[in-house]
Design an enzyme around this catalytic site. Sequence first.
Site, PDB file in Angstrom:
ATOM      1  N   LYS A 143       0.787  -1.129  -0.110  1.00 25.12           N
ATOM      2  CA  LYS A 143       0.032   0.139   0.129  1.00 25.12           C
ATOM      3  C   LYS A 143       0.847   1.092  -0.086  1.00 25.12           C
ATOM      4  O   LYS A 143       1.481   1.552   1.008  1.00 25.12           O
ATOM      5  CB  LYS A 143      -0.874   0.002   1.322  1.00 25.12           C
ATOM      6  CG  LYS A 143      -1.778   1.351   1.462  1.00 25.12           C
ATOM      7  CD  LYS A 143      -2.484   1.292   2.762  1.00 25.12           C
ATOM      8  CE  LYS A 143      -2.927   2.929   2.791  1.00 25.12           C
ATOM      9  NZ  LYS A 143      -3.630   2.815   4.262  1.00 25.12           N
ATOM     10  N   GLY A 164     -11.294   7.716   6.256  1.00 24.34           N
ATOM     11  CA  GLY A 164     -12.353   8.628   6.201  1.00 24.34           C
ATOM     12  C   GLY A 164     -13.309   8.217   6.965  1.00 24.34           C
ATOM     13  O   GLY A 164     -14.533   8.701   7.481  1.00 24.34           O
TER      14      GLY A 164
END
Lengths: 66, 269
Positions: free
Chosen positions: B111, B199
């Site tokens: 990632k 988020g």
Amino acid sequence: MDVILNGEPKTIKSDSSILDLIQLLDLGDARIAVELNLEIVPRSEHSTIMLKAGDTLEIVHAIGGG
Amino acid sequence: MTNQGSASSLVDSPLVIDGKTYQSRLLVGTGKYKNLDETREAITASGAEIVTVAVRRTNIGQNPGEPNLLDVISPDKYTILPNTAGCYTAKDAVRTCKLARELLGGHNLVKLEVLGDQKTLYPDITETLIAAEELIKDGFKVMVYTTDDPIIAKRLEEMGCVAVMPLGAPIGSGLGIRNPYNIRMILENATVPILVDAGVGTASDATIAMELGCDGVLMNTAIAAAQNPVMMARAMKGAVECGRDAFLAGRMPRKLYASASSPIDGTFF
């Protein structure tokens, strides 16, 4: 002789291999990765690469993160 | 009964990332947990198969017998996704990925996140593009954290990233999916999996991401910072599955005015 290990000075015996250092640190069986002077050292080479005074080493492991 | 509700139409195709198939569309982080037991329990409850980790200096001389995260989250059981969290330059991110690959015995799925500043933890796109290019050239399979900019998302896909992961809101903010229209635009253009990364604050946020058509959701703080992380992990598992089903089912159109559910015909008054 002195090397820099994870940002800190560390005194080790002359004629130490990377594996000697790992074993000295009790990290023999740990899941770690080693970088010597900004180059990755594959596990298979830990016993053959000898350290020199002034070498910079990073020994890392996986920790919690997103 | 119409064919639409038949069992065969209730089957989803699995998530495929870099040729590997996953049944779970929830990806979870391992940061901010109280201890490794809580980490393990929460990850089990989440049903996640892809789990992110960070790469940091080993403690030298302190707690040599300390349990290792990878003993709890075994690479034999999970796809470990090392991140480049904390990197603010392409150079640091590439270096971190190389260490991760060595750490995980040649595993090359990473990632990539290159951050812009500490206050927003927003991605630095310029550095992200540089790092992505270098990593792909070096054989890494890059799942890339990015802004919700559809142009950049497409560019990252074209470069060869195996998944593009736009933020829903800043990392750890829990503000939810702040710009669903941008996520939709990214989805419309995409041919690689699109996952909302960062988020999500609570279960409904994860559902919204999946209802938009995202292929998956990656989260950490929403689970780890809940009062009961294990229960929140279970909630997130359900939320992702519900959102995915709702997306596949296809929602009814929105209308301004009412439409009676009971027939008008046959009224006796």
